[in-house]
Design a protein around this motif. Structure first.
Motif, PDB file in Angstrom:
ATOM      1  N   VAL A  79      -2.540   6.095  -9.350  1.00  0.00           N
ATOM      2  CA  VAL A  79      -3.031   4.747  -9.040  1.00  0.00           C
ATOM      3  C   VAL A  79      -2.857   3.836 -10.257  1.00  0.00           C
ATOM      4  CG1 VAL A  79      -5.049   3.386  -8.361  1.00  0.00           C
ATOM      5  CG2 VAL A  79      -4.756   5.726  -7.452  1.00  0.00           C
ATOM      6  N   ARG A 110       0.849  -1.202   0.000  1.00  0.00           N
ATOM      7  CA  ARG A 110       0.000   0.000   0.000  1.00  0.00           C
ATOM      8  C   ARG A 110       0.876   1.240   0.000  1.00  0.00           C
ATOM      9  NH1 ARG A 110      -3.278   2.543   4.696  1.00  0.00           N
ATOM     10  NH2 ARG A 110      -4.800   3.863   3.618  1.00  0.00           N
ATOM     11  N   ILE A 111       0.421   2.263  -0.730  1.00  0.00           N
ATOM     12  CA  ILE A 111       1.111   3.547  -0.813  1.00  0.00           C
ATOM     13  C   ILE A 111       0.113   4.643  -0.465  1.00  0.00           C
ATOM     14  CG2 ILE A 111       2.337   5.149  -2.347  1.00  0.00           C
ATOM     15  CD1 ILE A 111       2.813   2.695  -4.265  1.00  0.00           C
ATOM     16  N   VAL A 112       0.440   5.482   0.518  1.00  0.00           N
ATOM     17  CA  VAL A 112      -0.344   6.699   0.759  1.00  0.00           C
ATOM     18  C   VAL A 112       0.579   7.861   0.416  1.00  0.00           C
ATOM     19  CG1 VAL A 112      -1.667   8.077   2.411  1.00  0.00           C
ATOM     20  CG2 VAL A 112      -1.661   5.588   2.609  1.00  0.00           C
ATOM     21  N   GLU A 121       3.511   0.644   2.974  1.00  0.00           N
ATOM     22  CA  GLU A 121       3.417  -0.541   3.823  1.00  0.00           C
ATOM     23  C   GLU A 121       3.910  -1.718   2.989  1.00  0.00           C
ATOM     24  OE1 GLU A 121      -0.557  -0.869   5.830  1.00  0.00           O
ATOM     25  OE2 GLU A 121      -0.729   1.146   5.024  1.00  0.00           O
ATOM     26  N   ASN A 132       8.363   5.905   5.735  1.00  0.00           N
ATOM     27  CA  ASN A 132       8.021   7.218   5.178  1.00  0.00           C
ATOM     28  C   ASN A 132       9.220   7.790   4.479  1.00  0.00           C
ATOM     29  OD1 ASN A 132       5.353   7.688   6.095  1.00  0.00           O
ATOM     30  ND2 ASN A 132       6.134   8.064   8.151  1.00  0.00           N
ATOM     31  N   ASN A 164       4.219   7.356   2.015  1.00  0.00           N
ATOM     32  CA  ASN A 164       4.169   6.338   3.059  1.00  0.00           C
ATOM     33  C   ASN A 164       3.926   4.992   2.391  1.00  0.00           C
ATOM     34  OD1 ASN A 164       1.848   4.709   4.736  1.00  0.00           O
ATOM     35  ND2 ASN A 164       3.489   5.425   6.048  1.00  0.00           N
ATOM     36  N   ALA A 211      -2.182  -1.232  -3.415  1.00  0.00           N
ATOM     37  CA  ALA A 211      -3.161  -0.201  -3.068  1.00  0.00           C
ATOM     38  C   ALA A 211      -2.476   1.160  -3.061  1.00  0.00           C
ATOM     39  CB  ALA A 211      -3.757  -0.515  -1.707  1.00  0.00           C
ATOM     40  N   VAL A 212      -3.080   2.130  -3.743  1.00  0.00           N
ATOM     41  CA  VAL A 212      -2.499   3.470  -3.811  1.00  0.00           C
ATOM     42  C   VAL A 212      -3.561   4.488  -3.411  1.00  0.00           C
ATOM     43  CG1 VAL A 212      -1.273   5.148  -5.232  1.00  0.00           C
ATOM     44  CG2 VAL A 212      -1.078   2.712  -5.773  1.00  0.00           C
ATOM     45  N   CYS A 213      -3.214   5.345  -2.477  1.00  0.00           N
ATOM     46  CA  CYS A 213      -4.166   6.328  -1.962  1.00  0.00           C
ATOM     47  C   CYS A 213      -3.522   7.723  -2.077  1.00  0.00           C
ATOM     48  CB  CYS A 213      -4.474   5.980  -0.511  1.00  0.00           C
ATOM     49  SG  CYS A 213      -5.650   7.099   0.215  1.00  0.00           S
ATOM     50  N   PRO A 214      -3.809   8.461  -3.142  1.00  0.00           N
ATOM     51  CA  PRO A 214      -3.106   9.722  -3.404  1.00  0.00           C
ATOM     52  C   PRO A 214      -3.938  10.972  -3.101  1.00  0.00           C
ATOM     53  CG  PRO A 214      -3.987   8.792  -5.427  1.00  0.00           C
ATOM     54  CD  PRO A 214      -4.612   8.042  -4.277  1.00  0.00           C
TER      55      PRO A 214
END
Lengths: 337, 337
Positions: free
Chosen positions: B215, B149-151, B249, B308, B247, B228-231
């Protein structure tokens, strides 16, 4: 209605000025206002409710005729004078970092944990600006969905560094337009046309103190150390209002519709969120306003129960001066003064 | 060594100018350079390797004597002229959004997925600037730790909007210092002294197209839709270089030391990370540079396996022009042209 004798320590600073303005604007029940500052500023005049008032020196003895003192004169001044003021019978609401994590001192956002005011022992800490606006927006969601993790990136204004920060951005921008070299004094690097991922000092764990404030103060005010917080604090060339890109993961399923409905009813919050009208909160529009503004509310597409939002508030008002005044108002309302 | 006939479409734009500069600086094996632009710019002169070259019109027939054309003239021009150029025997490397998610078109960052060049059919897409710098930094970590996952929150420069974006910030800053009203033309709101969480258009799911590019292009280039990418994509008043708070995971345990070691050896990456010297990458310092710079590498204190970092790159160079030129260089190296 009872009226109070109120002191403002650091009265000529960026936050002190806003404290005086906020007290004036909110019809705070004031018998007497006493602006206090460093000896160099003694005798300077401020105007409060149409009257000129002379600045006195913040020192021992200055608090004997006060009921409440709002402090915003930096950590060293707070550490030295807050206990003095308390001993002189005055309730201190302190905007510095001096007492925030002191277990004997309540750290309070009136919309979030007013109940903690009950155990105050004359000193109450006002949280860090970035934490205040984050928790005003998140507390109502936490109550409904139980937040397990927060990933937050901040876009912080130079007024967080007070008048010197604002002056530095202004002078660098002027130098740029005049083709002159940019003087760097307040920040470790040029702030005009830049994004500096460094606010306050760095800690051993690689986080800045500003970032760790967001972690530790969240735990203290939500009374839950298990809420995971992962912050990046960044200074950008904005004069006033901090913006935050906030991602939350919740225990219970969360929908955009429910979240919006809850935020629309939440104290201190205004939802500004209509993409068809390019409506979302913007730092440049919201200087001098009192709410925490929330927009870009959208499902986190990367986890099962998650939400993203964009949160903006005036760091000198709700992030500092206003929250301190609201603490005083809440003390009155709760008969704790 | 074989030399190539190279066209640059949109030669007078912000990215086109950088493409020409990059070709010049990198000793690209050029037999002939052909700057192409809109009819209004016909006959304007550019200087390339000390010679003045006249701008020709980008239209049917203009690609017959070219081996490679680097396109950066917007989506509409790419949709119209890329197939024409390909039909005229020219390999197109297209910097627009027109073909990026087209399954028949490879989307390539040479440091990330050069192998995808093998199946090109004369059109190759250059990824979005924000995605390029993110994946150059993340691919080597993904190879070792498997990113789940990427935020990411971006701090994007106005040059992402080309010359009009830079002119708008400049004119607003000048108007501000002169006490004049700020004209708003290019962006939906004032960009000077602001942070605008709105880049490109908004999609049905509440994300901006810029965000969804991060994404979708990540999935395409890493060949894994499950990442999962949350931009959150935000425009700030910086002229050049995008910054990103990232960030991640990971599936496997990840330590700061290992991550740093891997990044120090990674192609296209420079680690700038020494907090004791206030060293971390900064947009204002890195204009015109070619690497993806990584700093503030620190353990994510909110999950078991997380990290991070703060990633900065010149959006016009590695984020656009340089990556396109590197694609051409890689085609040559792999004997695909």
């Amino acid at each position: 209605m009872k009226k109070y004798r109120v002191g403002v320590v650091g009265a000529l600073g960026a936050v002190g000025t806003e404290m005086l303005k906020t007290l004036e604007q909110r019809d705070f029940p004031i018998e007497k206002i006493k602006p206090l500052d460093i000896p160099e500023n003694e005798g300077k005049m401020i105007v409060f409710r149409g009257e000129r008032v002379s600045v006195e020196v913040a020192r021992e003895g200055a608090f004997k005729d006060l009921d409440i003192a709002l402090f915003s004169a930096g950590e060293a001044a707070s550490l030295k004078l807050s206990p003095v003021a308390a001993a002189e019978g005055c309730i201190v609401i302190d905007n510095s970092n001096a007492f925030r994590m002191n277990p004997a001192v309540p750290l309070v956002i009136p919309e979030v944990n007013p109940e903690d005011l009950k155990w105050h022992k004359k000193i109450i800490a006002n949280p860090n600006c970035s934490t205040i606006q984050m928790l005003v927006a998140l507390k109502p969601l936490h109550d409904h969905f139980t937040i397990r993790r927060i990933v937050v990136s901040t876009y912080q204004a130079v007024s967080g560094t007070g008048i010197p920060g604002m002056a530095e951005l202004e002078s660098q921008v002027r130098a740029y337009t005049e083709g002159k070299p940019l003087d760097v004094k307040v920040y470790p690097h040029q702030i005009a046309f830049n994004a500096i991922p460094h606010i306050d000092v760095f800690m051993e764990n690689g986080y800045s103190r500003e970032e760790m404030k967001m972690v530790n103060e969240t735990h203290k005010m939500l009374h839950d150390d298990s809420i995971a917080v992962c912050p990046t604090a960044v200074r950008i060339p904005v004069v006033r209002c901090h913006s935050e890109a906030i991602n939350i993961e919740t225990e219970k399923p969360i929908s955009v519709e429910e979240a919006r409905e809850i935020l629309e009813k939440a104290p201190g919050v205004k939802v500004m969120d209509d993409l068809s009208k390019n409506l979302y909160p913007l730092a440049a529009d919201l200087a001098g306003t009192d709410y925490v503004y929330v927009g870009r509310i959208r499902k986190d597409i990367s986890v099962e129960n998650g939400l993203n939002m964009w949160v903006v508030a005036d760091n000198l008002r709700k992030g500092a001066a206003l929250n301190a005044v609201q603490i005083a108002e809440t003390l009155i309302k709760m008969n704790l003064i």
